[in-house]
Design an enzyme around this catalytic site. Structure first.
Site, mmCIF file in Angstrom:
data_model
loop_
_atom_site.group_PDB
_atom_site.id
_atom_site.type_symbol
_atom_site.label_atom_id
_atom_site.label_comp_id
_atom_site.label_asym_id
_atom_site.label_seq_id
_atom_site.Cartn_x
_atom_site.Cartn_y
_atom_site.Cartn_z
ATOM 1 N N ASN A 1 92.876 55.853 -0.029
ATOM 2 C CA ASN A 1 91.963 56.377 0.990
ATOM 3 C C ASN A 1 92.555 56.369 2.395
ATOM 4 O O ASN A 1 92.211 57.232 3.206
ATOM 5 C CB ASN A 1 90.667 55.546 0.964
ATOM 6 C CG ASN A 1 89.863 55.709 2.231
ATOM 7 O OD1 ASN A 1 89.168 56.715 2.424
ATOM 8 N ND2 ASN A 1 89.977 54.748 3.152
ATOM 9 N N TYR B 1 97.920 67.791 9.289
ATOM 10 C CA TYR B 1 96.843 67.192 8.484
ATOM 11 C C TYR B 1 96.595 68.022 7.226
ATOM 12 O O TYR B 1 96.513 67.495 6.111
ATOM 13 C CB TYR B 1 95.574 67.091 9.335
ATOM 14 C CG TYR B 1 94.433 66.348 8.670
ATOM 15 C CD1 TYR B 1 94.430 64.960 8.595
ATOM 16 C CD2 TYR B 1 93.355 67.032 8.111
ATOM 17 C CE1 TYR B 1 93.384 64.268 7.983
ATOM 18 C CE2 TYR B 1 92.309 66.354 7.503
ATOM 19 C CZ TYR B 1 92.324 64.976 7.441
ATOM 20 O OH TYR B 1 91.291 64.295 6.839
ATOM 21 N N THR C 1 82.793 58.893 10.809
ATOM 22 C CA THR C 1 83.661 57.707 10.826
ATOM 23 C C THR C 1 84.457 57.726 12.138
ATOM 24 O O THR C 1 84.215 58.570 12.995
ATOM 25 C CB THR C 1 84.671 57.755 9.659
ATOM 26 O OG1 THR C 1 85.593 58.831 9.912
ATOM 27 C CG2 THR C 1 83.996 57.968 8.322
HETATM 28 N N1 LIG Z 1 85.831 61.397 8.392
HETATM 29 C C1 LIG Z 1 86.014 62.638 7.953
HETATM 30 O O1 LIG Z 1 85.380 63.594 8.446
HETATM 31 C C2 LIG Z 1 86.980 62.893 6.827
HETATM 32 C C3 LIG Z 1 86.912 64.151 6.203
HETATM 33 C C4 LIG Z 1 87.793 64.415 5.152
HETATM 34 C C5 LIG Z 1 88.681 63.462 4.736
HETATM 35 N N2 LIG Z 1 88.729 62.245 5.365
HETATM 36 C C6 LIG Z 1 89.715 61.281 4.875
HETATM 37 O O2 LIG Z 1 89.063 60.082 4.558
HETATM 38 C C7 LIG Z 1 89.991 58.998 4.614
HETATM 39 C C8 LIG Z 1 89.368 57.831 5.370
HETATM 40 O O3 LIG Z 1 89.164 58.236 6.716
HETATM 41 P P1 LIG Z 1 87.865 57.830 7.554
HETATM 42 O O4 LIG Z 1 87.208 59.082 7.948
HETATM 43 O O5 LIG Z 1 87.104 56.777 6.878
HETATM 44 O O6 LIG Z 1 88.588 57.281 8.870
HETATM 45 P P2 LIG Z 1 88.587 55.839 9.566
HETATM 46 O O7 LIG Z 1 89.537 55.976 10.699
HETATM 47 O O8 LIG Z 1 87.178 55.444 9.838
HETATM 48 O O9 LIG Z 1 89.160 54.871 8.441
HETATM 49 C C9 LIG Z 1 90.506 54.910 8.035
HETATM 50 C C10 LIG Z 1 90.969 53.520 7.682
HETATM 51 O O10 LIG Z 1 92.358 53.611 7.309
HETATM 52 C C11 LIG Z 1 93.073 52.575 7.976
HETATM 53 N N3 LIG Z 1 94.494 52.924 8.147
HETATM 54 C C12 LIG Z 1 95.028 53.820 9.012
HETATM 55 N N4 LIG Z 1 96.357 53.830 8.923
HETATM 56 C C13 LIG Z 1 96.688 52.929 7.968
HETATM 57 C C14 LIG Z 1 97.924 52.481 7.434
HETATM 58 N N5 LIG Z 1 99.100 52.954 7.859
HETATM 59 N N6 LIG Z 1 97.905 51.532 6.465
HETATM 60 C C15 LIG Z 1 96.719 51.023 6.033
HETATM 61 N N7 LIG Z 1 95.524 51.399 6.530
HETATM 62 C C16 LIG Z 1 95.508 52.345 7.482
HETATM 63 C C17 LIG Z 1 92.347 52.421 9.306
HETATM 64 O O11 LIG Z 1 92.636 51.186 9.932
HETATM 65 C C18 LIG Z 1 90.905 52.585 8.877
HETATM 66 O O12 LIG Z 1 90.325 51.358 8.503
HETATM 67 C C19 LIG Z 1 91.252 59.573 5.255
HETATM 68 O O13 LIG Z 1 92.206 59.837 4.239
HETATM 69 C C20 LIG Z 1 90.769 60.863 5.880
HETATM 70 O O14 LIG Z 1 91.782 61.818 6.016
HETATM 71 C C21 LIG Z 1 87.897 61.955 6.400
#
Ligand SMILES: NC(=O)c1ccc[n+]([C@@H]2O[C@H](COP(=O)([O-])OP(=O)(O)OC[C@H]3O[C@@H](n4cnc5c(N)ncnc54)[C@H](O)[C@@H]3O)[C@@H](O)[C@H]2O)c1
Length: 299
Positions: A90, A157, A192
């Site tokens: 994730n 991205y 998020t």
């Molecule tokens: N929020 C959205 O709208 C959305 C939409 C589509 C996909 N995503 C995907 O969902 C996933 C989670 O994102 P989110 O929205 O919860 O964001 P977020 O920033 O709230 O959470 C991401 C988490 O990943 C951790 N992280 C970042 N870099 C890291 C690393 N190098 N090693 C370990 N941990 C690391 C961060 O500390 C954080 O806790 C991501 O892959 C993101 O691309 C998010």
């Protein structure tokens, strides 16, 4: 009893956002959960919150771009829980939106390393342990709606998320004989802190003084785009729903997991554009002889 009960799940980027929500939903199914994250402070808050929900938790600080961190995670998980049944890749970051010529190489590298190499390292390290016990399992990769089609001004991205969808499609048939079910989660906007991903950017990827994670030096157009993104994320789906949706979908053995059915038409348009392009190729006199050729590598 859910088939997930008593099994062991590892969630990268599990300290908050979508990762935390998935970890919590898995814990509610009776899974033992390992959350890993680069953000030690937030990780401890998450560990406590999961324990408060009665979960059996292990929290491991790590950087997904470091393969040795994955090996350490595997060892700690096996020492505490004995087995690994589920990996949720994730952890991910969103780079600042920018045009082709303005996106700097360090940002490209950062996004490629975390969103793509992080998934590769995690999968390569943990899947052998998931195969070993013969009980089957789950590999869940978190891509994005950006994995279903190009997003302008977000080339880096999009590249990583299309790749994550592609790898999931490759790994799905590859791991089926091992009873490991592969799924790829493709959400649109979720509320998020993804738009603040640079908060945890590793020093190696910082590019002072014109680091695009700071607003200094950004054009008014780029700033307006960033503000718009912030608004749509603030208005996004609640992460708690995403975690529950993942449980629902994996129990139904879904490969593609969608959380935003309102995006269906956009994906249909892309599929139709591809199909129309095939129809034109079919009609080309240059390619008529190819129509009877054997199809290799596609089922
Ligand atoms: N929020 C959205 O709208 C959305 C939409 C589509 C996909 N995503 C995907 O969902 C996933 C989670 O994102 P989110 O929205 O919860 O964001 P977020 O920033 O709230 O959470 C991401 C988490 O990943 C951790 N992280 C970042 N870099 C890291 C690393 N190098 N090693 C370990 N941990 C690391 C961060 O500390 C954080 O806790 C991501 O892959 C993101 O691309 C998010």
């Amino acid at each position: 009893m859910s088939e997930l009960e008593g099994k062991v799940a590892v969630v990268s980027g599990g300290a908050e956002g979508i990762g935390f929500s998935i970890a919590l939903s898995m814990a509610k199914q009776g899974m033992k959960v390992v959350i890993s994250d680069i953000d030690a402070k937030q990780l401890e808050i998450a560990r406590q919150a999961l324990e408060d929900h009665g979960a059996d938790v292990l929290a491991i600080e790590m950087d997904v771009v470091k393969i040795e961190d994955w090996q350490n995670l595997a060892e700690q998980t096996l020492a505490k829980f004995g087995k690994i049944h589920m990996l949720v890749n994730n952890a991910g970051v969103g780079a600042s939106a920018g045009s082709i010529e303005k996106t700097n190489h360090k940002d490209w590298q950062w996004v490629l390393d975390v969103n793509l190499m992080g998934v590769i390292y995690g999968t390569q390290t943990l899947v052998p342990y998931m195969k070993q016990h013969g009980e089957g399992g789950w590999l869940i990769n978190v891509a994005s709606m950006a994995g279903m089609g190009g997003v302008p001004f977000a080339g880096a991205y999009t590249a990583t998320k299309v790749a994550v969808v592609g790898m999931s499609e490759s790994w799905h048939p590859e791991l089926k004989p091992h009873n490991i079910q592969v799924s790829v989660l493709c959400p649109a906007f979720v509320k998020t802190r993804i738009n603040l991903s640079h908060r945890n950017k590793q020093d190696d990827y910082k590019n002072p003084p014109s680091d695009s994670s700071s607003s200094a030096g950004l054009s008014p157009k780029t700033l307006a785009m960033a503000e718009h993104m912030q608004k749509v994320i603030d208005d996004g789906l609640a992460p708690e729903i995403v975690g529950e949706r993942v449980v629902e979908a994996i129990l139904a053995k879904e490969l593609y997991i969608f959380t935003h059915p309102n995006y269906r038409e956009g994906v249909q348009k892309r599929s139709k554009a591809i199909d129309d392009a095939f129809a034109r190729a079919e009609k080309s006199p240059l390619l008529a002889h190819m129509l009877d050729e054997e199809v290799v590598g596609f089922s």
